[in-house]
Design a protein around this motif. Structure first.
Motif, mmCIF file in Angstrom:
data_model
loop_
_atom_site.group_PDB
_atom_site.id
_atom_site.type_symbol
_atom_site.label_atom_id
_atom_site.label_comp_id
_atom_site.label_asym_id
_atom_site.label_seq_id
_atom_site.Cartn_x
_atom_site.Cartn_y
_atom_site.Cartn_z
ATOM 1 N N ALA A 78 4.451 -19.654 -7.546
ATOM 2 C CA ALA A 78 4.676 -18.212 -7.490
ATOM 3 C C ALA A 78 4.626 -17.759 -6.032
ATOM 4 N N PRO A 79 5.345 -16.686 -5.679
ATOM 5 C CA PRO A 79 5.407 -16.268 -4.275
ATOM 6 C C PRO A 79 4.054 -15.854 -3.695
ATOM 7 N N LEU A 80 3.905 -16.127 -2.421
ATOM 8 C CA LEU A 80 2.795 -15.614 -1.639
ATOM 9 C C LEU A 80 3.216 -14.242 -1.106
ATOM 10 N N ILE A 81 2.446 -13.212 -1.409
ATOM 11 C CA ILE A 81 2.757 -11.847 -0.975
ATOM 12 C C ILE A 81 1.970 -11.551 0.293
ATOM 13 N N THR A 82 2.647 -11.055 1.315
ATOM 14 C CA THR A 82 1.981 -10.862 2.605
ATOM 15 C C THR A 82 1.467 -9.442 2.846
ATOM 16 N N HIS A 83 2.079 -8.422 2.196
ATOM 17 C CA HIS A 83 1.693 -7.036 2.446
ATOM 18 C C HIS A 83 1.335 -6.315 1.148
ATOM 19 N N LEU A 84 0.457 -5.328 1.267
ATOM 20 C CA LEU A 84 0.060 -4.516 0.136
ATOM 21 C C LEU A 84 1.157 -3.528 -0.254
ATOM 22 N N GLY A 85 1.210 -3.186 -1.535
ATOM 23 C CA GLY A 85 2.145 -2.165 -1.995
ATOM 24 C C GLY A 85 3.551 -2.685 -2.168
ATOM 25 N N GLN A 102 6.210 -0.948 -1.096
ATOM 26 C CA GLN A 102 7.036 -0.485 0.017
ATOM 27 C C GLN A 102 6.144 -0.017 1.159
ATOM 28 N N HIS A 103 6.748 0.043 2.340
ATOM 29 C CA HIS A 103 6.016 0.510 3.517
ATOM 30 C C HIS A 103 5.780 2.008 3.390
ATOM 31 N N GLU A 104 4.517 2.437 3.509
ATOM 32 C CA GLU A 104 4.191 3.844 3.319
ATOM 33 C C GLU A 104 3.674 4.523 4.573
ATOM 34 N N LYS A 105 2.991 3.789 5.446
ATOM 35 C CA LYS A 105 2.469 4.394 6.663
ATOM 36 C C LYS A 105 2.307 3.333 7.730
ATOM 37 N N ASP A 106 2.240 3.784 8.963
ATOM 38 C CA ASP A 106 2.065 2.858 10.072
ATOM 39 C C ASP A 106 0.670 2.244 10.026
ATOM 40 N N GLY A 107 0.566 1.080 10.622
ATOM 41 C CA GLY A 107 -0.710 0.383 10.641
ATOM 42 C C GLY A 107 -0.637 -0.896 9.821
ATOM 43 N N GLU A 108 -1.665 -1.694 9.934
ATOM 44 C CA GLU A 108 -1.686 -2.990 9.273
ATOM 45 C C GLU A 108 -1.794 -2.834 7.758
ATOM 46 N N SER A 109 -0.970 -3.581 7.027
ATOM 47 C CA SER A 109 -1.008 -3.507 5.566
ATOM 48 C C SER A 109 -1.028 -4.896 4.940
ATOM 49 N N TYR A 110 -1.556 -5.879 5.663
ATOM 50 C CA TYR A 110 -1.629 -7.236 5.133
ATOM 51 C C TYR A 110 -2.566 -7.292 3.928
ATOM 52 N N THR A 111 -2.274 -8.206 3.014
ATOM 53 C CA THR A 111 -3.218 -8.485 1.946
ATOM 54 C C THR A 111 -4.482 -9.108 2.545
ATOM 55 N N ASP A 112 -5.552 -9.098 1.777
ATOM 56 C CA ASP A 112 -6.803 -9.681 2.274
ATOM 57 C C ASP A 112 -6.616 -11.157 2.629
ATOM 58 N N GLN A 113 -5.858 -11.880 1.812
ATOM 59 C CA GLN A 113 -5.649 -13.302 2.065
ATOM 60 C C GLN A 113 -4.926 -13.529 3.386
ATOM 61 N N ILE A 114 -3.846 -12.785 3.613
ATOM 62 C CA ILE A 114 -3.077 -12.968 4.848
ATOM 63 C C ILE A 114 -3.876 -12.508 6.061
ATOM 64 N N ARG A 115 -4.599 -11.414 5.940
ATOM 65 C CA ARG A 115 -5.436 -10.951 7.051
ATOM 66 C C ARG A 115 -6.478 -12.011 7.417
ATOM 67 N N SER A 116 -7.060 -12.635 6.402
ATOM 68 C CA SER A 116 -8.065 -13.669 6.661
ATOM 69 C C SER A 116 -7.453 -14.864 7.367
#
Length: 259
Positions: free
Chosen positions: A225-232, A234-248
């Motif tokens: 199954a795909p690895l998802i890199t960002h939350l949500g 769609q892009h909603e606001k500026d700033g970091e939106s990585y998932t916890d896994q990718i941020r780690s």
């Protein structure tokens, strides 16, 4: 080659960029090929263990190898890089981050005899993404080679198959559009192939994939199954939106385990 000498090869200058929350400080060309998240994900996905040997094909400025070396102690790191100025940059980056990385300035299709005599526990690679026949060249020559080199997928996989020890692993990250030719080149040479698609957001098409394959591997092919890199969705606001896994992975050098 000193930093001042490297500057002469990059007339637009170099930037000093932090990776893994600043654990690594990497010199990169201000104009040209610049590493982002891809080599960090590649390093995180490599199943290297302390004391093993690792070859990175097309190492660029050395980001993937050095991220891997920051996570796993006592690795023997070797890189091959076609462009002399990037090979020198990788060597300098290793030195300034106090890691031992031996870089060969060579075409992966014509590596030196010294390297042909060696075998490795792990091979990692981030080959050029784009098919030169389907697009225009990048303005910077170095960036163009890095993004759309002329060496076919078969040559990259052939290097891995020849240089891996029995039961050794190849880990690769690529553009999803190259999946058919990468698989075609891999399935006849390596086994236990696993594909991990990477999608920016839930519901989006995969844009990258990670592949792991094993020399003499016999396990069934797996499409994860795909690895998802960002939350949500769609892009909603500026700033970091990585998932916890990718941020780690990007910040703390966590392991990227295939599901």
């Amino acid at each position: 080659m000193s930093t001042s000498e490297l500057q002469q090869h990059f007339p637009d200058g170099l930037t000093d960029d932090g990776f893994l929350s600043g654990r690594l400080q990497i010199l990169q060309p201000r104009q040209g090929y610049r590493a982002g998240a891809d080599p960090v994900l590649l390093a995180a996905a490599c199943p290297a263990k302390s004391g093993q040997s690792v070859l990175e094909a097309g190492c660029g400025a050395g980001v993937a190898s050095l991220c891997l070396g920051a996570r796993v102690a006592e690795l023997s790191l070797t890189g091959v890089e076609l462009q002399e100025k990037y090979a020198a940059l990788a060597q300098e980056n290793a030195s300034r981050n106090e890691q031992a990385l031996t870089v060969y300035n060579a075409d992966i299709s014509a590596i030196p005899a010294e390297l042909k005599a060696r075998s490795f526990d792990q091979v990692i690679m981030n080959p050029p993404f784009f098919d030169r026949s389907r697009g225009s060249s990048a303005p910077d020559a170095g960036k163009d080679i890095a993004l759309a080199g002329e060496t076919p997928s078969e040559a990259w996989i052939d290097l891995a198959a020849r240089r891996l020890k029995p039961k050794g692993y190849l880990t690769l990250i690529q553009d999803i559009r190259r999946l058919p030719d990468v698989l075609a080149a891999t399935l006849s040479r390596l086994g236990s192939v696993e594909i991990l698609p990477i999608s920016a957001r839930t519901g989006r098409k995969a844009h990258l994939f990670l592949m792991r394959a094993r020399k003499e591997g016999r396990a069934d092919f797996i499409l994860h199954a795909p690895l998802i890199t960002h939350l949500g969705s769609q892009h909603e606001k500026d700033g970091e939106s990585y998932t916890d896994q990718i941020r780690s992975i990007l910040r703390d050098s966590s392991v990227l385990k295939f599901p």
